[in-house]
Design an enzyme around this catalytic site. Structure first.
Site, PDB file in Angstrom:
ATOM      1  N   ASP A  37      41.357   8.867  57.854  1.00 40.76           N
ATOM      2  CA  ASP A  37      41.969  10.164  58.169  1.00 40.76           C
ATOM      3  C   ASP A  37      41.055  11.060  59.017  1.00 40.76           C
ATOM      4  OD1 ASP A  37      44.290   9.498  56.902  1.00 40.76           O
ATOM      5  OD2 ASP A  37      43.993  10.781  55.153  1.00 40.76           O
ATOM      6  N   ARG A  72      56.485   9.698  53.392  1.00 37.97           N
ATOM      7  CA  ARG A  72      56.463   8.420  52.688  1.00 37.97           C
ATOM      8  C   ARG A  72      55.765   8.519  51.328  1.00 37.97           C
ATOM      9  NH1 ARG A  72      55.500   4.106  55.300  1.00 37.97           N
ATOM     10  NH2 ARG A  72      54.469   3.157  53.574  1.00 37.97           N
ATOM     11  N   VAL A 101      41.626   0.221  58.428  1.00 32.10           N
ATOM     12  CA  VAL A 101      42.636   0.512  57.392  1.00 32.10           C
ATOM     13  C   VAL A 101      44.065   0.375  57.910  1.00 32.10           C
ATOM     14  CG1 VAL A 101      43.421   2.203  55.689  1.00 32.10           C
ATOM     15  CG2 VAL A 101      40.983   2.036  56.227  1.00 32.10           C
ATOM     16  N   CYS A 149      55.602   3.327  59.649  1.00 36.27           N
ATOM     17  CA  CYS A 149      55.455   4.657  60.236  1.00 36.27           C
ATOM     18  C   CYS A 149      54.602   4.524  61.485  1.00 36.27           C
ATOM     19  CB  CYS A 149      54.886   5.672  59.257  1.00 36.27           C
ATOM     20  SG  CYS A 149      53.122   5.689  59.113  1.00 36.27           S
ATOM     21  N   LYS A 175      46.221  18.307  50.410  1.00 36.08           N
ATOM     22  CA  LYS A 175      47.574  17.735  50.413  1.00 36.08           C
ATOM     23  C   LYS A 175      47.612  16.441  49.601  1.00 36.08           C
ATOM     24  CE  LYS A 175      48.944  15.118  54.080  1.00 36.08           C
ATOM     25  NZ  LYS A 175      49.451  13.818  53.619  1.00 36.08           N
ATOM     26  N   ARG A 228      52.431  19.442  58.604  1.00 36.33           N
ATOM     27  CA  ARG A 228      52.563  18.653  57.387  1.00 36.33           C
ATOM     28  C   ARG A 228      51.277  18.710  56.575  1.00 36.33           C
ATOM     29  NH1 ARG A 228      53.154  12.940  58.167  1.00 36.33           N
ATOM     30  NH2 ARG A 228      52.778  13.163  55.957  1.00 36.33           N
TER      31      ARG A 228
END
Ligand code: UD1
Length: 420
Positions: free
Chosen positions: A306, A93, A328, A117, A22, A398
């Site tokens: 992530d 975003r 982060v 967010c 992605k 997503r």
């Protein structure tokens, strides 16, 4: 809205194939705004965020076809607008990635300010600082950022105060239209940045240093459309490593690039996993019970933020206490309270999570709050005794291509069900 229901406690075994990334697709699709097409993309993942960037490009005037599964053809010859609407930016975003290419091609961009967010404030000040250094003027009106470069863009020396992935991509794309050389310092070194730079170079751009913290772009080169295969998703790969680790399972993960996630591999080996890898694949076997390890997230090549939530799910059942430091994003611990509902013993102190491993988790209904938090809850649910229902899976859709089908093929008892 759907939910994912898991009957946990089954060992995973078998093979999975990783989809295109992605986070590589989004900047590459935005780059089609730089010149007329047709651009052909292969290995494109089937995700909600891909639908969103396609909707955005169409809105701007692009002609887009999807001739077969995984293939998308984009032509921005008919580009007619330079505005990214609130409705699109608020759903994704990363829509901000059109700023740089629009500025380069049209000399202006009007993009809804993404705001914060769930995982943090996530400002875009460094993107704007970069455009400004090249001579662009930015102003905010009615929640939209207007960026104009009436006298064109010029080369500049730009320092990113914080390493930013989409900021590096955005400013790098704008710099293609700047007269002279632009030097970017303290750049993101993520594989997705290298992938984008490689695509831009094949388009005719002069970019040196991608993959290091210093990128030099010499602007003004003519650009042409190219064909691009999207690189494998390193975070999806890491998520399957976590799934094998927590179930004591054994997975062969195909179509991945092991060099892109070494920090993750090393941490899972420290947890007791056995990992072997080759060209485009890795095999992972989980331990009887994971060992506790400490993790600190940071920009690539460090441990990716992530993967923090999925790793935490595994450490929740580890033998011992692990300390996780998230450096982060300031609020990327939304999964903690939900993991606790499954029986995890996690204490928070500022940006540190102290994860006291428990012998086992037990199923419950939990709520997904963001993309990677959803993945963390699924990983935890695979090991939890009884039934776990993960609600609000639109977050998951997503960024993961039918993860439940892939897990089912490897022995998980998992299904997608309608939720009220
Ligand atoms: C990208 C990834 C996301 C990943 C993140 C960090 C995409 C589409 N998304 O997001 O999955 O979690 O990198 O690896 O690739 N910051 C500023 N000012 C700015 C820009 C960023 O202060 O102008 C800060 C952010 O608030 C954050 C840090 O920099 O604390 C890193 O964010 P950044 O790398 O920009 O994240 P994204 O590119 O949005």
């Amino acid at each position: 809205m759907d939910k994912i229901v898991i009957e946990g406690g089954r060992r995973l075994e078998g093979e999975v194939t990783i989809a295109g990334a992605k986070n590589a697709s989004l900047p590459a699709f935005a780059a089609t705004l730089l010149c007329p097409g047709p651009f052909t993309f292969t290995n494109v993942p089937d995700l909600k965020d891909i639908d969103t960037i396609i909707a955005l490009l169409k809105d701007l005037g692009a002609a887009i076809t999807r001739p077969e599964k995984g293939v998308v053809v984009v032509d921005t010859a008919g580009l007619k607008s330079y505005e990214a609407s609130y409705d699109l930016v608020r759903t994704m975003r990363a829509s901000c990635l059109v700023m740089g290419p629009l500025l380069a091609r049209m000399g202006k961009a009007r993009v809804s300010h993404p705001g914060g967010c769930a995982i943090g404030e996530r400002p875009i000040n460094l993107h704007l600082k970069g455009f400004g250094a090249m001579g662009a003027h930015t102003a905010l009106d009615e929640g939209y950022v207007n960026i104009t470069a009436n006298d064109g863009l010029h080369g500049a020396k730009i320092y990113f105060d914080i390493v930013t992935v989409t900021g590096t991509a955005n400013v790098m794309m704008a710099a293609l239209a700047a007269e002279g050389a632009t030097t970017l310092e303290n750049c993101a070194r993520e594989p997705e940045v290298v992938f984008l730079a490689d695509m831009l170079v094949r388009m005719g751009a002069d970019i040196k240093g991608a993959g290091t913290d210093r990128i030099v772009i010499t602007g003004g080169r003519p650009l042409k459309a190219v064909e691009t295969a999207i690189i494998p998703d390193r975070i999806e790969t890491g998520t399957f490593i976590a799934a094998a680790a927590i179930t004591g399972g054994s997975l062969r993960i195909n179509r991945c690039n092991p060099a892109d996630f070494e920090a993750v591999t090393i941490k899972f080996i420290e947890m007791g996993c056995t990992i072997t890898e080759g060209n485009g694949w890795i095999e992972v076997s989980g331990p009887k019970r994971p060992a506790a390890v400490d993790i600190e997230t940071a920009p690539h090549p460090s441990f990716p933020t992530d993967m923090q939530a999925q790793a935490m799910a595994v450490l929740a059942v580890a033998d011992g206490t692990s300390v996780i430091h998230e450096s982060v994003f300031e609020n990327r611990y939304m999964h903690v309270a939900e993991l606790r509902r499954l029986g995890a013993d996690i204490r928070m102190k500022g940006a540190n999570a102290f994860v006291h491993g428990v012998p086992g988790l037990s199923g419950a209904t939990v709520m997904a709050t963001d993309l990677r938090a959803s993945a963390s809850l699924i990983v935890a649910g695979l090991a939890a005794k009884g039934k776990t229902s993960v609600r609000r899976v639109y977050h998951l859709d997503r960024g993961y291509e039918r993860i439940e089908e892939k897990l089912k093929k490897t022995g998980a008892r998992i299904s997608r069900q309608p939720d009220k």
